[in-house]
Scaffold this motif. Structure first.
Motif, PDB file in Angstrom:
ATOM      1  N   PHE A 128      19.737 -15.152   1.508  1.00 43.54           N
ATOM      2  CA  PHE A 128      19.596 -16.181   2.344  1.00 43.54           C
ATOM      3  C   PHE A 128      18.284 -17.007   2.455  1.00 43.54           C
ATOM      4  N   LEU A 129      18.247 -18.053   1.817  1.00 47.05           N
ATOM      5  CA  LEU A 129      17.301 -18.875   2.230  1.00 47.05           C
ATOM      6  C   LEU A 129      16.389 -18.672   3.459  1.00 47.05           C
ATOM      7  N   ALA A 130      17.253 -18.933   4.553  1.00 48.64           N
ATOM      8  CA  ALA A 130      16.683 -18.864   6.084  1.00 48.64           C
ATOM      9  C   ALA A 130      16.199 -17.646   6.320  1.00 48.64           C
ATOM     10  N   ASN A 131      16.354 -16.395   5.603  1.00 49.77           N
ATOM     11  CA  ASN A 131      15.590 -15.256   5.676  1.00 49.77           C
ATOM     12  C   ASN A 131      14.490 -15.044   5.032  1.00 49.77           C
ATOM     13  N   SER A 132      14.109 -16.121   4.093  1.00 44.86           N
ATOM     14  CA  SER A 132      13.116 -15.897   3.211  1.00 44.86           C
ATOM     15  C   SER A 132      11.738 -15.915   3.840  1.00 44.86           C
ATOM     16  N   ASN A 133      10.846 -15.339   3.487  1.00 42.56           N
ATOM     17  CA  ASN A 133       9.683 -15.203   3.886  1.00 42.56           C
ATOM     18  C   ASN A 133       8.583 -15.614   2.635  1.00 42.56           C
ATOM     19  N   PRO A 134       8.216 -16.644   2.337  1.00 38.64           N
ATOM     20  CA  PRO A 134       7.430 -16.850   1.267  1.00 38.64           C
ATOM     21  C   PRO A 134       6.012 -16.178   1.126  1.00 38.64           C
ATOM     22  N   VAL A 135       5.366 -16.283   2.485  1.00 40.49           N
ATOM     23  CA  VAL A 135       3.923 -15.382   2.514  1.00 40.49           C
ATOM     24  C   VAL A 135       4.283 -13.960   2.102  1.00 40.49           C
ATOM     25  N   SER A 136       5.218 -13.194   2.653  1.00 40.64           N
ATOM     26  CA  SER A 136       5.555 -11.948   2.360  1.00 40.64           C
ATOM     27  C   SER A 136       5.960 -11.663   1.020  1.00 40.64           C
ATOM     28  N   ALA A 137       6.582 -12.800   0.407  1.00 37.01           N
ATOM     29  CA  ALA A 137       7.105 -12.538  -0.952  1.00 37.01           C
ATOM     30  C   ALA A 137       5.889 -12.333  -1.990  1.00 37.01           C
ATOM     31  N   MET A 138       4.718 -13.491  -1.696  1.00 34.20           N
ATOM     32  CA  MET A 138       3.511 -13.686  -2.317  1.00 34.20           C
ATOM     33  C   MET A 138       2.629 -12.369  -2.205  1.00 34.20           C
ATOM     34  N   GLN A 139       2.590 -11.871  -1.191  1.00 37.87           N
ATOM     35  CA  GLN A 139       1.870 -10.605  -0.736  1.00 37.87           C
ATOM     36  C   GLN A 139       2.498  -9.441  -1.708  1.00 37.87           C
ATOM     37  N   LYS A 140       3.803  -9.478  -1.672  1.00 37.89           N
ATOM     38  CA  LYS A 140       4.538  -8.298  -2.565  1.00 37.89           C
ATOM     39  C   LYS A 140       4.140  -8.514  -3.808  1.00 37.89           C
ATOM     40  N   GLU A 141       4.238  -9.684  -4.392  1.00 32.57           N
ATOM     41  CA  GLU A 141       4.191  -9.922  -5.784  1.00 32.57           C
ATOM     42  C   GLU A 141       2.771  -9.540  -6.191  1.00 32.57           C
ATOM     43  N   TYR A 142       1.925  -9.997  -5.484  1.00 31.86           N
ATOM     44  CA  TYR A 142       0.398  -9.670  -5.638  1.00 31.86           C
ATOM     45  C   TYR A 142       0.112  -8.376  -5.511  1.00 31.86           C
ATOM     46  N   THR A 143       0.703  -7.405  -4.557  1.00 33.40           N
ATOM     47  CA  THR A 143       0.410  -5.996  -4.595  1.00 33.40           C
ATOM     48  C   THR A 143       1.050  -5.326  -5.817  1.00 33.40           C
ATOM     49  N   ALA A 144       2.324  -5.927  -6.208  1.00 32.85           N
ATOM     50  CA  ALA A 144       2.776  -5.225  -7.595  1.00 32.85           C
ATOM     51  C   ALA A 144       1.923  -5.426  -8.778  1.00 32.85           C
ATOM     52  N   GLN A 145       1.235  -6.526  -8.972  1.00 34.47           N
ATOM     53  CA  GLN A 145       0.540  -6.980 -10.193  1.00 34.47           C
ATOM     54  C   GLN A 145      -0.820  -5.996 -10.061  1.00 34.47           C
ATOM     55  N   TYR A 146      -1.245  -5.905  -8.856  1.00 35.12           N
ATOM     56  CA  TYR A 146      -2.575  -5.407  -8.600  1.00 35.12           C
ATOM     57  C   TYR A 146      -2.201  -3.898  -9.045  1.00 35.12           C
ATOM     58  N   ASP A 147      -1.196  -3.224  -8.573  1.00 36.05           N
ATOM     59  CA  ASP A 147      -0.864  -1.780  -8.772  1.00 36.05           C
ATOM     60  C   ASP A 147      -0.653  -1.794 -10.109  1.00 36.05           C
ATOM     61  N   GLU A 148       0.087  -2.614 -10.929  1.00 31.95           N
ATOM     62  CA  GLU A 148       0.039  -2.453 -12.388  1.00 31.95           C
ATOM     63  C   GLU A 148      -1.073  -2.700 -13.169  1.00 31.95           C
ATOM     64  N   LEU A 149      -2.157  -3.424 -12.732  1.00 31.21           N
ATOM     65  CA  LEU A 149      -3.314  -3.368 -13.197  1.00 31.21           C
ATOM     66  C   LEU A 149      -4.332  -1.996 -13.259  1.00 31.21           C
ATOM     67  N   VAL A 150      -3.785  -1.507 -12.081  1.00 28.74           N
ATOM     68  CA  VAL A 150      -4.677  -0.333 -11.814  1.00 28.74           C
ATOM     69  C   VAL A 150      -4.043   0.688 -12.664  1.00 28.74           C
ATOM     70  N   ALA A 151      -2.746   0.696 -12.770  1.00 28.31           N
ATOM     71  CA  ALA A 151      -1.983   1.859 -13.423  1.00 28.31           C
ATOM     72  C   ALA A 151      -2.572   1.582 -14.992  1.00 28.31           C
ATOM     73  N   GLN A 152      -2.602   0.344 -15.391  1.00 29.35           N
ATOM     74  CA  GLN A 152      -2.848   0.212 -16.890  1.00 29.35           C
ATOM     75  C   GLN A 152      -4.377   0.755 -16.989  1.00 29.35           C
ATOM     76  N   LYS A 153      -5.204   0.375 -16.145  1.00 27.81           N
ATOM     77  CA  LYS A 153      -6.591   0.862 -16.310  1.00 27.81           C
ATOM     78  C   LYS A 153      -6.701   2.304 -16.229  1.00 27.81           C
ATOM     79  N   ALA A 154      -6.094   3.030 -15.294  1.00 20.12           N
ATOM     80  CA  ALA A 154      -5.735   4.425 -15.454  1.00 20.12           C
ATOM     81  C   ALA A 154      -5.368   4.973 -16.837  1.00 20.12           C
ATOM     82  N   ALA A 155      -4.323   4.580 -17.461  1.00 19.65           N
ATOM     83  CA  ALA A 155      -3.782   4.606 -18.520  1.00 19.65           C
ATOM     84  C   ALA A 155      -4.836   4.545 -19.687  1.00 19.65           C
ATOM     85  N   VAL A 156      -5.541   3.428 -19.866  1.00 18.05           N
ATOM     86  CA  VAL A 156      -6.552   3.138 -20.804  1.00 18.05           C
ATOM     87  C   VAL A 156      -7.773   4.305 -20.787  1.00 18.05           C
ATOM     88  N   GLU A 157      -8.007   4.566 -19.493  1.00 16.10           N
ATOM     89  CA  GLU A 157      -9.062   5.488 -19.483  1.00 16.10           C
ATOM     90  C   GLU A 157      -8.649   7.003 -19.965  1.00 16.10           C
TER      91      GLU A 157
END
Length: 438
Positions: free
Chosen positions: A228-257
Motif C-alpha cells: 500500500f503506497l500510504a505505508n511506503s517509506n522511501p528513505v527506508s527503502a533507499m537505505q535497504k537497497e544501499y545496504t543490500a548493494q554494499y553487502d553484495e560488494l563485500v561478498a564479491q570482494k571476499a569471493a575474489v580474494e
C-alpha cells in the motif's frame, strides 16, 4: 442511546481486525521511487466517534455545556504520494448542547455531509520494518452538509427545515498499520460551518463549529501482493537497497580474494608437480627418482635412471624362489591398502613394498601384478580400477629401483573372484592385487 456500550462495541469490532495480521500475504519488494503501478493506491475507511461542540483549541460557543452524541462516517481515499492523498468523506449523526445555568438546549441532526480533503502524512515512523507502522497525519478540506437544527430557548421550541451550507473540516490523527493492508485510524476533527444557525439560534455572532473525535479502520484495495503506497517509506527503502548493494560488494570482494588464494595454491601445486615430473636428461626417469641425472641422450637406463650394462650373451640362469622370498611377497600382499575407490597406495603399505623392491633388485626377479575387484559397480569402472591399482604398485616398485621391464601389471576387474561377492567379507577378499615372482 447508551454511548458507553455503543463505543465499546464499536471499538471491539474495529480492534478485531488485528486478528487478520497473521493471514496477510507476504509483500513483493518494491524499489525506491518505483511507479505507482507497483503499489495499491486506493483505500476505504469507516469510523465511529463522538460529536459535540467542545474542542481542544479553546473556542467557546453559545451553548457551554457539552453533550456528546454518536457520530459515524465513511471515506474513499486515493493515495498520490507516500505522504499525500485525497479523500472523499461522509459524516453523519447529531450534535447537541446546553447552557449550564438554564434549561436552554439545542439539537442538530446531520442527515448527510460530503467533503473533499487533502490528507498529509507527517511521518512514517518505523524502527524495524521497511513499511511505516505509526503514521501521524493532518487533513483539511471543503464540503457541504445538510443539517436540521432545533432549539429550546426559554421554554419555546424552534425547529427549522433542513439547511445546506458549506463547511471546512480540518484535523489531526494517528494511523497504526496492524497488517499489510489494514490500519487503525484515531483522529480528531474540527468542522467550521459557514453559518450561525447550526445550533438553532439565528442572529449575529461568529460562525458555528463542532468537533468529531473518532476511532476507525482503513482497508487498502487492490492486489494484495502489492504494498500500500500510504505505508511506503522511501528513505527506508533507499537505505535497504544501499545496504543490500554494499553487502553484495563485500561478498564479491571476499569471493575474489578467496579465488586469488585458491589460484596461488593451485599454482604452487603445479610447480611442485612439474618439479617432480621434470626429466632433464630425457632418460624417462623423473629427476626426483633419477640417481644418475647426467645420463647421455638415448642411453638405456634402469628404474633408477642409471645406464644399463652392455648386453652380453644371454646366460641361462636358474631362478629359484625361496620360501623367504614368498614370505616377503605375501607380507606385501597382506599389507597392501588403497584409498577407497582410488589407485592411491596408503603409506602403511610402503614398508612391505620396499622389501619387495629390494628383493627384485637383489635377485633380479620378474614380477607379475594382477589387480582384481569385487562386482560392485560397472564392469568398465572395475576393469579400469584394477588395472590402475596394478600399475600404481609397479610405479612404486620402479621408484624404489626395480627394473620396469621385469614387472608386468594387468587388471582383471571382477572376472576372477576367489570368494562370493554376496557377502562383505567375500567382496573384501576379491579386492586384491596378486604378486607372482618368477
Amino acid at each position: 442511546m447508551n454511548l458507553t456500550k455503543t463505543g465499546f462495541l464499536a471499538a471491539a469490532g474495529i480492534l478485531s481486525v488485528t486478528q487478520l495480521v497473521a493471514q496477510a500475504p507476504a509483500l513483493n519488494e518494491v524499489k525506491p521511487f518505483a511507479p505507482e503501478t507497483e503499489y495499491r493506491t486506493w483505500s476505504v475507511g469507516v469510523h465511529v466517534g463522538l460529536l459535540d461542540q467542545s474542542n481542544l483549541i479553546g473556542i467557546r460557543r453559545k451553548f457551554d455545556q457539552v453533550k456528546s452524541n454518536l457520530g459515524y462516517g465513511v471515506y474513499v481515499k486515493r493515495q498520490i504520494l507516500p505522504g499525500f492523498g485525497i479523500q472523499a468523506e461522509y459524516i453523519g449523526g447529531k450534535v447537541a448542547g446546553a447552557y449550564k445555568d438554564n434549561d436552554n438546549t439545542f439539537e442538530t441532526k446531520l442527515p448527510w455531509s460530503a467533503a473533499l480533503s487533502a490528507n498529509v502524512t507527517l511521518a512514517n515512523i518505523n524502527w524495524r520494518y521497511h513499511e511505516g507502522i505509526i503514521k501521524p497525519y493532518l487533513n483539511v478540506g471543503l464540503g457541504a452538509m445538510g443539517f436540521e437544527p432545533s432549539a429550546n430557548i426559554n421554554g419555546a421550541t424552534n425547529s427549522y427545515e433542513q439547511t445546506t451550507e458549506l463547511f471546512v473540516p480540518g484535523g489531526v490523527g494517528l494511523k497504526f498499520a496492524v497488517a499489510n493492508d489494514i490500519a487503525i485510524d484515531l483522529g480528531y476533527r474540527l468542522n467550521l460551518v459557514q453559518s450561525t444557525n447550526f445550533d438553532g439560534v439565528r442572529g449575529g455572532g461568529s460562525k458555528d463549529i463542532f468537533s468529531y473525535a473518532h476511532l476507525g479502520v482503513e482497508f487498502a484495495l487492490g492486489d494484495r501482493s502489492k504494498p500500500f503506497l500510504a505505508n511506503s517509506n522511501p528513505v527506508s527503502a533507499m537505505q535497504k537497497e544501499y545496504t543490500a548493494q554494499y553487502d553484495e560488494l563485500v561478498a564479491q570482494k571476499a569471493a575474489v580474494e578467496a579465488q586469488k588464494a585458491e589460484n596461488e595454491k593451485l599454482k604452487s601445486q603445479l610447480e611442485r608437480l612439474y618439479a617432480d615430473l621434470a626429466d632433464d636428461d630425457g632418460d624417462g626417469v623423473a629427476n626426483r627418482y633419477d640417481k644418475c641425472p647426467d645420463t647421455p641422450e638415448k642411453t638405456k637406463v634402469d628404474g633408477a635412471g642409471c645406464p644399463l650394462p652392455e648386453p652380453k650373451a644371454p646366460v641361462v640362469q636358474q631362478i629359484t624362489v625361496t620360501d623367504e622370498d614368498r614370505r616377503v611377497v605375501d607380507e606385501a600382499i597382506q599389507n597392501l591398502e588403497f584409498d577407497l575407490g582410488k589407485a592411491t597406495i596408503r603409506s602403511t603399505s610402503h614398508a612391505s613394498l620396499n622389501k619387495v623392491a629390494a628383493l627384485l633388485i637383489e635377485k633380479n626377479f620378474s614380477l607379475k601384478l594382477a589387480g582384481h575387484t569385487d562386482n560392485t559397480g560397472s564392469m568398465q569402472t572395475n576393469m579400469r580400477l584394477s588395472k590402475e591399482r596394478a600399475e600404481a604398485v609397479k610405479a612404486y616398485l620402479v621408484s624404489r629401483g626395480a627394473n620396469p621391464s621385469r614387472i608386468e601389471a594387468t587388471g582383471y576387474g571382477p572376472t576372477q573372484p576367489i570368494a562370493s561377492n554376496n557377502t562383505a567379507a567375500g567382496r573384501q577378499q576379491n579386492r586384491r592385487v596378486e604378486f607372482t615372482l618368477y
